[in-house]
Design an enzyme around this catalytic site. Structure first.
Site, PDB file in Angstrom:
ATOM      1  N   ARG A 219       0.838  -1.199   0.000  1.00  0.00           N
ATOM      2  CA  ARG A 219       0.000   0.000   0.000  1.00  0.00           C
ATOM      3  C   ARG A 219       0.873   1.249   0.000  1.00  0.00           C
ATOM      4  O   ARG A 219       0.573   2.240  -0.662  1.00  0.00           O
ATOM      5  CB  ARG A 219      -0.933   0.006   1.212  1.00  0.00           C
TER       6      ARG A 219
ATOM      7  N   TYR B 138     -17.458  16.243 -15.111  1.00  0.00           N
ATOM      8  CA  TYR B 138     -17.851  14.835 -15.059  1.00  0.00           C
ATOM      9  C   TYR B 138     -18.921  14.637 -13.983  1.00  0.00           C
ATOM     10  O   TYR B 138     -18.826  15.167 -12.878  1.00  0.00           O
ATOM     11  CB  TYR B 138     -16.602  13.999 -14.774  1.00  0.00           C
TER      12      TYR B 138
ATOM     13  N   ASP C 276      -8.484  18.796 -14.172  1.00  0.00           N
ATOM     14  CA  ASP C 276      -8.796  17.435 -14.610  1.00  0.00           C
ATOM     15  C   ASP C 276      -8.459  17.357 -16.097  1.00  0.00           C
ATOM     16  O   ASP C 276      -9.142  17.949 -16.933  1.00  0.00           O
ATOM     17  CB  ASP C 276     -10.270  17.143 -14.357  1.00  0.00           C
TER      18      ASP C 276
ATOM     19  N   LYS D 227      -9.409   6.290 -18.795  1.00  0.00           N
ATOM     20  CA  LYS D 227      -9.779   6.756 -20.119  1.00  0.00           C
ATOM     21  C   LYS D 227      -8.571   6.745 -21.058  1.00  0.00           C
ATOM     22  O   LYS D 227      -7.946   5.720 -21.254  1.00  0.00           O
ATOM     23  CB  LYS D 227     -10.410   8.145 -19.999  1.00  0.00           C
TER      24      LYS D 227
END
Length: 403
Positions: A62, A114, A187, A212
């Site tokens: 992690r 978005y 973004d 994406k």
């Protein structure tokens, strides 16, 4: 640094050494005892220490993972950044960035974003005491007027999702930073690192839904954040480990592989996207086309000043009603009716009912997200086949008695 050849469409020249960095940065075979050319998938959750508290760079997966390190180094190079951090999804990245703030702080968010970002800010972040204001940041005067002493973060998309408004990143950066310690987040999901570098234009944080274009194969859910600030990197790295919204090593491997073809994919997306936009703009069954690569786009000149090209995202309004839009989507054969975007395959969707259904209707109406607005993610297929598919579906939607 950028190359010397300006694109035929008048956009900025492409970023120099982009493909080379995508293939080689962070991928050195010498870092592995096997000298593997392709970075291996490091599935181990824990790593042997030489002595208590003395590890060789990794202690728990992690906190840091060799496969994840490879992709973070590659992405930082492509963004022109000092640091990049990977997260389990784009929204995981958004949530982690939001944890830089505290109750009572204000976030100014671009009004057209978005749907998941809008939902998170409206229905989650606001419940933790953050003040959220939605503003059309493409108009810097409105941004200036919205800033208060409580403003700590400004969140913009450019181009926006789904109406493809362009935002002047440099102008926003000047407006925001003259007010002091306000973080400007861009973004960059729609443009990818290939077409736009927000940090070079004054942004503090560049983030992606790497699901994406950056990955490009519709098989990984991931988020990315890139920064130059040592302080921001330190805080975000702490939050990445403390919150733990990190991607799996296997997803990191897949993303790392997808990144290698980012340049040639984005070039083809631009070519096909432009062809689709030009075809739709000349079609009498289409009301309006929105594509920053077209001279008809109201901010086309800004796109040329700010970007090296445009992706395959094309928004258009079909003539008629919701029934015409639904019939069009039903009759598509190559374009798949599905959410998401940026993969090699072409997708089509109806934002008002699909990706942006969680946005209040009054807000959708104000933004122009109507029942006849269709969003296309134009893929890498032969463009002649894509145009033929769109043509037959438009004709089917407007046949007598079709609806």
């Amino acid at each position: 640094m950028q190359g010397k050849d300006v694109s035929l469409q008048g956009f900025l020249p492409s970023f120099q050494h982009f493909a080379t960095q995508a293939i080689h940065e962070g991928q050195e075979p010498e870092q592995w005892s096997s000298r593997a050319v392709v970075p291996p998938i490091s599935m181990s959750t824990t790593f042997k220490q030489g002595a208590p508290g003395r590890h060789s760079g990794f202690e728990y997966s992690r906190s840091g993972n060799p496969t994840r390190n490879c992709l973070e180094k590659a992405v930082s190079a492509l963004d022109g950044a000092k640091y990049s951090l990977a997260f389990a999804s784009g929204l995981a990245a958004t949530m982690t960035v939001t944890h830089l703030l505290k109750a009572g702080d204000q976030i100014i968010c671009m009004d057209d974003v978005y749907g998941g970002t809008s939902r998170y800010f409206r229905q989650v972040a606001s419940d933790f005491g953050l003040k959220i204001s939605f503003v059309d940041c493409s108009k810097t005067k409105l941004l200036e007027e919205a800033i208060t002493p409580e403003t700590k973060l400004v969140w913009i998309e450019t181009p926006t999702n789904p109406v493809l408004k362009m935002v002047d990143i440099a102008a926003c950066a000047r407006t925001v930073h003259k007010h002091g310690d306000i973080i400007l987040v861009v973004d960059n999901t729609f443009m990818s690192a290939y077409f736009q570098r927000p940090l070079a234009l004054g942004a503090d944080i560049c983030m992606y839904s790497a699901t994406k274009y950056m990955n490009g194969h519709s098989d990984v859910v991931m988020g990315l954040v890139s920064v130059n600030s040592e302080s921001l990197h330190s805080r975000l790295r702490f939050l990445q480990n403390s919150i733990g919204a990190v991607p799996s090593p296997f997803d990191c491997y897949l993303f790392n592989r997808g990144l290698k073809t980012l340049q040639i994919r984005m070039q083809r997306h631009f070519e096909n996207g432009m062809a689709v936009a030009q075809f739709l703009e000349s079609n009498p069954l289409v009301e309006k086309v929105v594509y920053p690569g077209l001279p008809s786009h109201p901010q086309h000149e800004l796109a040329k000043r700010q970007c090296t090209g445009c992706p395959g995202m094309v928004t258009f309004y079909i003539k008629g009603s919701l029934q015409h839009a639904e019939t069009f989507l039903k009759n598509l054969k190559l374009f798949t009716l599905a959410e998401s975007l940026g993969g090699y395959e072409s997708l089509a969707e109806l934002p008002a009912i699909m990706t942006h259904a969680s946005v209040p209707k009054s807000h959708r109406d104000a933004l122009g997200i109507s029942d006849t607005l269709i969003r296309l993610s134009v893929g890498l297929e032969d463009k002649e086949d894509l145009l033929e598919d769109l043509n037959q579906a438009l004709k089917a939607a407007h046949r007598p008695n079709a609806n």
